[in-house]
Design a protein around this motif. Structure first.
Motif, PDB file in Angstrom:
ATOM      1  N   LEU A 178     -24.228  51.191  -9.753  1.00 54.27           N
ATOM      2  CA  LEU A 178     -23.074  50.790 -10.557  1.00 54.27           C
ATOM      3  C   LEU A 178     -23.227  49.336 -10.965  1.00 54.27           C
ATOM      4  N   GLU A 179     -22.841  49.006 -12.188  1.00 56.21           N
ATOM      5  CA  GLU A 179     -22.855  47.589 -12.569  1.00 56.21           C
ATOM      6  C   GLU A 179     -21.696  47.278 -13.502  1.00 56.21           C
ATOM      7  N   TRP A 180     -21.353  45.980 -13.541  1.00 54.32           N
ATOM      8  CA  TRP A 180     -20.250  45.518 -14.386  1.00 54.32           C
ATOM      9  C   TRP A 180     -20.718  45.375 -15.829  1.00 54.32           C
ATOM     10  N   ARG A 181     -19.848  45.723 -16.749  1.00 51.55           N
ATOM     11  CA  ARG A 181     -20.070  45.442 -18.177  1.00 51.55           C
ATOM     12  C   ARG A 181     -18.749  44.932 -18.747  1.00 51.55           C
ATOM     13  N   ARG A 182     -18.825  44.473 -19.999  1.00 48.95           N
ATOM     14  CA  ARG A 182     -17.598  44.030 -20.683  1.00 48.95           C
ATOM     15  C   ARG A 182     -17.423  44.801 -21.973  1.00 48.95           C
ATOM     16  N   ARG A 183     -16.169  44.990 -22.365  1.00 49.50           N
ATOM     17  CA  ARG A 183     -15.903  45.525 -23.702  1.00 49.50           C
ATOM     18  C   ARG A 183     -14.589  44.869 -24.177  1.00 49.50           C
ATOM     19  N   ALA A 184     -14.375  44.884 -25.499  1.00 50.54           N
ATOM     20  CA  ALA A 184     -13.163  44.244 -26.037  1.00 50.54           C
ATOM     21  C   ALA A 184     -11.939  44.880 -25.383  1.00 50.54           C
ATOM     22  N   ALA A 185     -10.990  44.050 -25.003  1.00 54.14           N
ATOM     23  CA  ALA A 185      -9.811  44.574 -24.292  1.00 54.14           C
ATOM     24  C   ALA A 185      -8.919  45.363 -25.244  1.00 54.14           C
ATOM     25  N   ASP A 186      -8.317  46.396 -24.685  1.00 54.96           N
ATOM     26  CA  ASP A 186      -7.360  47.215 -25.414  1.00 54.96           C
ATOM     27  C   ASP A 186      -6.171  46.339 -25.853  1.00 54.96           C
ATOM     28  N   PRO A 187      -5.606  46.595 -27.045  1.00 54.57           N
ATOM     29  CA  PRO A 187      -4.455  45.790 -27.509  1.00 54.57           C
ATOM     30  C   PRO A 187      -3.299  45.780 -26.495  1.00 54.57           C
ATOM     31  N   GLU A 188      -3.165  46.879 -25.737  1.00 57.28           N
ATOM     32  CA  GLU A 188      -2.074  46.935 -24.743  1.00 57.28           C
ATOM     33  C   GLU A 188      -2.214  45.808 -23.708  1.00 57.28           C
ATOM     34  N   LEU A 189      -3.461  45.498 -23.340  1.00 55.16           N
ATOM     35  CA  LEU A 189      -3.694  44.452 -22.333  1.00 55.16           C
ATOM     36  C   LEU A 189      -3.446  43.072 -22.938  1.00 55.16           C
ATOM     37  N   ILE A 190      -3.851  42.893 -24.197  1.00 59.84           N
ATOM     38  CA  ILE A 190      -3.610  41.612 -24.870  1.00 59.84           C
ATOM     39  C   ILE A 190      -2.105  41.378 -24.982  1.00 59.84           C
ATOM     40  N   ARG A 191      -1.386  42.452 -25.335  1.00 58.97           N
ATOM     41  CA  ARG A 191       0.078  42.355 -25.474  1.00 58.97           C
ATOM     42  C   ARG A 191       0.732  42.011 -24.131  1.00 58.97           C
ATOM     43  N   TYR A 192       0.169  42.543 -23.069  1.00 57.91           N
ATOM     44  CA  TYR A 192       0.749  42.295 -21.737  1.00 57.91           C
ATOM     45  C   TYR A 192       0.832  40.787 -21.465  1.00 57.91           C
ATOM     46  N   PHE A 193      -0.267  40.100 -21.703  1.00 61.55           N
ATOM     47  CA  PHE A 193      -0.273  38.653 -21.426  1.00 61.55           C
ATOM     48  C   PHE A 193       0.655  37.921 -22.389  1.00 61.55           C
ATOM     49  N   ASP A 194       0.674  38.349 -23.660  1.00 59.86           N
ATOM     50  CA  ASP A 194       1.586  37.728 -24.633  1.00 59.86           C
ATOM     51  C   ASP A 194       3.027  37.865 -24.149  1.00 59.86           C
ATOM     52  N   GLU A 195       3.378  39.083 -23.741  1.00 61.63           N
ATOM     53  CA  GLU A 195       4.775  39.334 -23.345  1.00 61.63           C
ATOM     54  C   GLU A 195       5.161  38.558 -22.089  1.00 61.63           C
ATOM     55  N   HIS A 196       4.179  38.261 -21.239  1.00 62.39           N
ATOM     56  CA  HIS A 196       4.480  37.500 -20.026  1.00 62.39           C
ATOM     57  C   HIS A 196       4.298  36.000 -20.259  1.00 62.39           C
ATOM     58  N   GLY A 197       4.009  35.612 -21.489  1.00 65.44           N
ATOM     59  CA  GLY A 197       3.853  34.188 -21.817  1.00 65.44           C
ATOM     60  C   GLY A 197       2.680  33.556 -21.094  1.00 65.44           C
TER      61      GLY A 197
END
Ligand code: SAM
Length: 368
Positions: A178-197
């Motif tokens: 198993l290894e770590w990779r990255r992919r562009a975050a889902d808009p739902e996750l981006i919105r989460y941080f926006d909504e929590h300021g």
């Protein structure tokens, strides 16, 4: 390894959320599906209910007080009931009073193996105990909802802030491992941080559990009114996502009481846990018109809920003879109240709506 097969079936790459879901809750190989006993002294970690029966005994006194002031028996809901340790120690603490204090108990536990253990353990309970997989918090009697380390055991998404934007950390099968990779975050996750300021710093890693708010909201809506006490490790969003405090997030593994950071190691054999964002649960409560009564460290909750009186009643107070039982009892109590450990690291978020909320505030918030 079983999990390689599962991830390959899903295309060879899964979000960390799905990896954690498999590692903890796979019906055959998941950590909580296994027959072994995950917590307690011989397990991987301790929770307050499994560290000592004094936690449940204090709750027994608290429930007695609540029911007496409300003039009605309560229904106790234990979410994430595990093997039934909490309910068993509350009923033990209540003894013959149980039928006068509790109209019944509902123990909610996701793991089939643990529900079976809880069922066996609580088969002879003095009040009716319903053991179920799904939260059904509706009750004709005043509802008292307890959730110890439920939210920190829910699968989370893992993200990293980069100069290219927010990326999701995902888990891929590569060369038989198993290894770590990255992919562009889902808009739902981006919105989460926006909504929590929240703005994460470049290079900062963080976890997100959008399901927590929804789960909590549905549970409060269904209960209608009553009180909920959430015991967990957590911070509000500003502290949880402060790059100076937790630049690498809060996710850790537990195995034989040792904290680990290799989250992909031995899936199904180690516990994985991430801190709770209290603001998720606050937003859910605000939506349902539940009031926040308090957020306090475990030690303060236990003192306010009457642990001192329970210890005196049991004969282990200041006047007690220092025999082996007294020493053991005091050691257990010290562990629960420890200002360097559980007593301050674990917090209790108390929310309420209606008459029981008012009574809980009276009991738990009067000046000490
Ligand atoms: C860390 S253990 C805590 C057990 C117990 N409450 C205690 O404090 O000792 C987490 C438990 O939550 C259960 N769990 C996780 N998600 C759940 C859900 N959605 N509904 C019910 N139980 C859940 C797991 O199966 C596991 O038994």
């Amino acid at each position: 390894m079983w999990i390689l097969r599962e991830i390959r079936q899903r295309g060879g790459v899964v979000g960390f959320h799905d990896f954690m879901e498999l590692a903890l809750y796979h019906s055959e190989h998941g950590y909580y599906a296994s027959k072994k006993y995950p917590w307690g002294r011989d397990g991987d970690y301790l929770t307050a209910p499994t560290a000592s029966g004094w936690y449940g005994a204090t709750w027994a006194g608290f429930l007695t007080d609540l029911a007496a002031r409300a003039g009605a028996r309560c229904r106790l809901f234990d979410l994430a009931a595990g093997d039934g340790s909490f309910v068993a120690s509350v009923l033990d603490g209540l003894g013959e009073r149980a039928v006068d204090v509790l109209a019944g108990v509902t123990a909610v536990e996701r793991s089939t193996a643990l529900r079976a253990r809880a069922g066996a353990r609580l088969a002879d309970a003095a009040v009716g105990v319903e053991i179920t997989a799904i939260v059904e918090a509706r009750s004709a009697d005043p509802a008292v909802i307890h959730a110890s380390e439920l939210y920190d055991a829910m699968p989370v998404h893992r993200v990293e802030q980069t100069p290219e934007g927010l990326m999701e950390l995902v888990v891929a099968v590569e060369a038989g491992g198993l290894e770590w990779r990255r992919r562009a975050a889902d808009p739902e996750l981006i919105r989460y941080f926006d909504e929590h300021g929240v703005q994460l710093a470049d290079g900062q890693i963080a976890e997100v559990n959008p399901a927590a708010e929804q789960f909590h909201r549905e549970m409060l809506e269904e209960a209608g009114e009553g009180i909920v006490l959430v015991l967990d490790y957590g911070y509000d969003a500003a502290s949880l996502y402060n790059p100076r405090g937790r630049r690498h997030g809060s996710l850790v593994s537990y195995r034989r009481h040792r904290v680990g950071r290799d989250l992909l190691d031995s899936p199904g054999e180690q516990d994985l846990t991430a801190h709770v964002n209290w603001d998720d649960l606050r937003r859910a409560a605000a939506d349902c018109l539940w009031e926040e009564i308090a957020l306090m460290p475990l030690a303060e909750f236990l003192v306010r809920a009457g642990i001192g009186e329970r210890v005196d009643e049991a004969g282990y107070g200041m006047e007690a003879e220092l025999d082996a039982d007294t020493v053991t009892a005091r050691q257990e109590i010290k562990r629960l109240l420890d200002p360097e450990g559980m007593g301050s690291d674990l917090k209790v978020l108390i929310q309420g709506r209606g008459e029981l909320g008012r009574i809980a505030k009276e009991i738990l918030c009067e000046p000490l």
